[in-house]
Design a protein around this motif. Structure first.
Motif, PDB file in Angstrom:
ATOM      1  N   ALA A 254       0.823  -1.210   0.000  1.00 53.25           N
ATOM      2  CA  ALA A 254       0.000   0.000   0.000  1.00 53.25           C
ATOM      3  C   ALA A 254       0.861   1.265   0.000  1.00 53.25           C
ATOM      4  O   ALA A 254       0.566   2.230  -0.713  1.00 53.25           O
ATOM      5  CB  ALA A 254      -0.938  -0.004   1.201  1.00 53.25           C
ATOM      6  N   VAL A 255       1.919   1.263   0.774  1.00 54.16           N
ATOM      7  CA  VAL A 255       2.811   2.433   0.830  1.00 54.16           C
ATOM      8  C   VAL A 255       3.512   2.645  -0.509  1.00 54.16           C
ATOM      9  O   VAL A 255       3.625   3.780  -0.997  1.00 54.16           O
ATOM     10  CB  VAL A 255       3.828   2.281   1.984  1.00 54.16           C
ATOM     11  CG1 VAL A 255       4.932   3.324   1.894  1.00 54.16           C
ATOM     12  CG2 VAL A 255       3.124   2.374   3.326  1.00 54.16           C
ATOM     13  N   VAL A 256       3.974   1.574  -1.128  1.00 59.15           N
ATOM     14  CA  VAL A 256       4.609   1.689  -2.451  1.00 59.15           C
ATOM     15  C   VAL A 256       3.595   2.211  -3.476  1.00 59.15           C
ATOM     16  O   VAL A 256       3.926   3.042  -4.329  1.00 59.15           O
ATOM     17  CB  VAL A 256       5.220   0.333  -2.874  1.00 59.15           C
ATOM     18  CG1 VAL A 256       5.630   0.355  -4.337  1.00 59.15           C
ATOM     19  CG2 VAL A 256       6.396  -0.007  -1.991  1.00 59.15           C
ATOM     20  N   THR A 257       2.352   1.758  -3.369  1.00 64.53           N
ATOM     21  CA  THR A 257       1.303   2.222  -4.280  1.00 64.53           C
ATOM     22  C   THR A 257       1.055   3.720  -4.118  1.00 64.53           C
ATOM     23  O   THR A 257       0.884   4.438  -5.105  1.00 64.53           O
ATOM     24  CB  THR A 257      -0.001   1.441  -4.036  1.00 64.53           C
ATOM     25  OG1 THR A 257       0.272   0.052  -4.148  1.00 64.53           O
ATOM     26  CG2 THR A 257      -1.074   1.839  -5.012  1.00 64.53           C
ATOM     27  N   VAL A 258       1.036   4.196  -2.883  1.00 63.48           N
ATOM     28  CA  VAL A 258       0.862   5.636  -2.637  1.00 63.48           C
ATOM     29  C   VAL A 258       1.983   6.422  -3.302  1.00 63.48           C
ATOM     30  O   VAL A 258       1.740   7.444  -3.960  1.00 63.48           O
ATOM     31  CB  VAL A 258       0.810   5.931  -1.118  1.00 63.48           C
ATOM     32  CG1 VAL A 258       0.971   7.408  -0.838  1.00 63.48           C
ATOM     33  CG2 VAL A 258      -0.479   5.420  -0.522  1.00 63.48           C
ATOM     34  N   HIS A 259       3.198   5.953  -3.175  1.00 64.38           N
ATOM     35  CA  HIS A 259       4.325   6.657  -3.784  1.00 64.38           C
ATOM     36  C   HIS A 259       4.260   6.633  -5.313  1.00 64.38           C
ATOM     37  O   HIS A 259       4.598   7.624  -5.972  1.00 64.38           O
ATOM     38  CB  HIS A 259       5.654   6.068  -3.293  1.00 64.38           C
ATOM     39  CG  HIS A 259       5.983   6.479  -1.896  1.00 64.38           C
ATOM     40  ND1 HIS A 259       5.518   5.802  -0.799  1.00 64.38           N
ATOM     41  CD2 HIS A 259       6.717   7.508  -1.429  1.00 64.38           C
ATOM     42  CE1 HIS A 259       5.959   6.397   0.290  1.00 64.38           C
ATOM     43  NE2 HIS A 259       6.702   7.438  -0.057  1.00 64.38           N
TER      44      HIS A 259
ATOM     45  N   VAL B 272       2.636  13.939 -10.064  1.00 62.92           N
ATOM     46  CA  VAL B 272       3.641  14.978 -10.306  1.00 62.92           C
ATOM     47  C   VAL B 272       4.046  14.987 -11.780  1.00 62.92           C
ATOM     48  O   VAL B 272       4.173  16.052 -12.405  1.00 62.92           O
ATOM     49  CB  VAL B 272       4.862  14.784  -9.390  1.00 62.92           C
ATOM     50  CG1 VAL B 272       6.026  15.664  -9.802  1.00 62.92           C
ATOM     51  CG2 VAL B 272       4.480  15.053  -7.946  1.00 62.92           C
ATOM     52  N   TYR B 273       4.221  13.814 -12.369  1.00 61.32           N
ATOM     53  CA  TYR B 273       4.597  13.717 -13.778  1.00 61.32           C
ATOM     54  C   TYR B 273       3.515  14.317 -14.682  1.00 61.32           C
ATOM     55  O   TYR B 273       3.812  15.114 -15.573  1.00 61.32           O
ATOM     56  CB  TYR B 273       4.865  12.255 -14.145  1.00 61.32           C
ATOM     57  CG  TYR B 273       5.184  12.052 -15.603  1.00 61.32           C
ATOM     58  CD1 TYR B 273       6.426  12.386 -16.112  1.00 61.32           C
ATOM     59  CD2 TYR B 273       4.225  11.530 -16.470  1.00 61.32           C
ATOM     60  CE1 TYR B 273       6.724  12.209 -17.444  1.00 61.32           C
ATOM     61  CE2 TYR B 273       4.510  11.352 -17.809  1.00 61.32           C
ATOM     62  CZ  TYR B 273       5.753  11.691 -18.291  1.00 61.32           C
ATOM     63  OH  TYR B 273       6.033  11.517 -19.622  1.00 61.32           O
ATOM     64  N   VAL B 274       2.261  13.960 -14.434  1.00 58.62           N
ATOM     65  CA  VAL B 274       1.158  14.471 -15.258  1.00 58.62           C
ATOM     66  C   VAL B 274       0.997  15.975 -15.065  1.00 58.62           C
ATOM     67  O   VAL B 274       0.802  16.727 -16.026  1.00 58.62           O
ATOM     68  CB  VAL B 274      -0.150  13.709 -14.941  1.00 58.62           C
ATOM     69  CG1 VAL B 274      -1.356  14.392 -15.553  1.00 58.62           C
ATOM     70  CG2 VAL B 274      -0.045  12.281 -15.431  1.00 58.62           C
TER      71      VAL B 274
ATOM     72  N   GLU C 239       1.418  18.744 -17.993  1.00 56.71           N
ATOM     73  CA  GLU C 239       0.269  19.593 -18.305  1.00 56.71           C
ATOM     74  C   GLU C 239       0.638  21.061 -18.166  1.00 56.71           C
ATOM     75  O   GLU C 239       0.268  21.885 -18.989  1.00 56.71           O
ATOM     76  CB  GLU C 239      -0.890  19.257 -17.360  1.00 56.71           C
ATOM     77  CG  GLU C 239      -2.154  20.015 -17.653  1.00 56.71           C
ATOM     78  CD  GLU C 239      -3.291  19.563 -16.769  1.00 56.71           C
ATOM     79  OE1 GLU C 239      -3.830  20.418 -16.051  1.00 56.71           O
ATOM     80  OE2 GLU C 239      -3.626  18.372 -16.804  1.00 56.71           O
ATOM     81  N   GLY C 240       1.406  21.412 -17.158  1.00 56.54           N
ATOM     82  CA  GLY C 240       1.840  22.794 -16.968  1.00 56.54           C
ATOM     83  C   GLY C 240       2.768  23.257 -18.068  1.00 56.54           C
ATOM     84  O   GLY C 240       2.643  24.365 -18.573  1.00 56.54           O
ATOM     85  N   SER C 241       3.700  22.412 -18.481  1.00 59.72           N
ATOM     86  CA  SER C 241       4.615  22.807 -19.551  1.00 59.72           C
ATOM     87  C   SER C 241       3.890  22.892 -20.892  1.00 59.72           C
ATOM     88  O   SER C 241       4.208  23.733 -21.718  1.00 59.72           O
ATOM     89  CB  SER C 241       5.798  21.848 -19.628  1.00 59.72           C
ATOM     90  OG  SER C 241       5.378  20.567 -20.028  1.00 59.72           O
ATOM     91  N   ARG C 242       2.875  22.043 -21.091  1.00 59.66           N
ATOM     92  CA  ARG C 242       2.095  22.099 -22.337  1.00 59.66           C
ATOM     93  C   ARG C 242       1.314  23.411 -22.391  1.00 59.66           C
ATOM     94  O   ARG C 242       1.299  24.097 -23.413  1.00 59.66           O
ATOM     95  CB  ARG C 242       1.130  20.913 -22.412  1.00 59.66           C
ATOM     96  CG  ARG C 242       0.256  20.924 -23.661  1.00 59.66           C
ATOM     97  CD  ARG C 242      -0.688  19.737 -23.694  1.00 59.66           C
ATOM     98  NE  ARG C 242      -1.411  19.528 -22.456  1.00 59.66           N
ATOM     99  CZ  ARG C 242      -2.572  20.093 -22.165  1.00 59.66           C
ATOM    100  NH1 ARG C 242      -3.122  20.936 -23.005  1.00 59.66           N
ATOM    101  NH2 ARG C 242      -3.179  19.827 -21.029  1.00 59.66           N
TER     102      ARG C 242
END
Length: 140
Positions: free
Chosen positions: A111-116, A123-125, A129-132
């Motif tokens: 569960a902790v690995v899934t949260v990360h 953060v990636y998306v 989206e911000g740079s686009r």
């Protein structure tokens, strides 16, 4: 009574207001206080030079950002909880035959690995989206 007399005396001592003629804006001069500009009419050319922002573009980016945030919020709630219980029951206790105590521990790690992973995806998306949006705004 005394303050009324002082106020009336101050009004009599103040120089009269003068209007400057010949300009579209009327200015008012006062003696020792300096020049105070009072606009009676606005210069239409100056007002039309100010660009009017288009908020419809911002509505689209705001809606897109809100959708992304709600999607990852739902993912953050459901995925770790679902993987915790499913991995505990089916993988660690069912397939691997671990004890109840050990399966709690390893399911919590899943569960902790899934949260990360979900946070890293968010953060990636958000970064892309911000740079686009920045590139699209720069092209205009």
């Amino acid at each position: 009574m005394e303050t009324e007399a002082r106020g009336a005396a101050a009004l009599r001592m103040r120089p009269p207001l003068r209007r400057a003629s010949g300009s579209p804006e009327a200015s008012v001069e006062r003696g020792a206080e300096g020049v105070v500009a009072v606009m009676e009419r606005y210069n239409q050319a100056a007002l039309s030079a100010v660009p009017v922002p288009d908020f419809r573009q911002n509505e689209g980016s705001l809606t897109s950002t809100l959708r992304t945030l709600l999607f990852f919020t739902a993912l953050m709630i459901t995925l770790p909880v679902g993987l915790y219980f499913s991995s505990k029951a089916y993988i660690f206790e069912g397939t691997l035959g671990m004890s109840d105590r050990d399966s709690y521990f390893y399911a919590a790690i899943v569960a902790v690995v899934t949260v990360h992973v979900v946070l890293a995806l968010f953060v990636y998306v958000a970064w892309n989206e911000g740079s686009r949006q920045w590139r699209e705004g720069k092209q205009d």
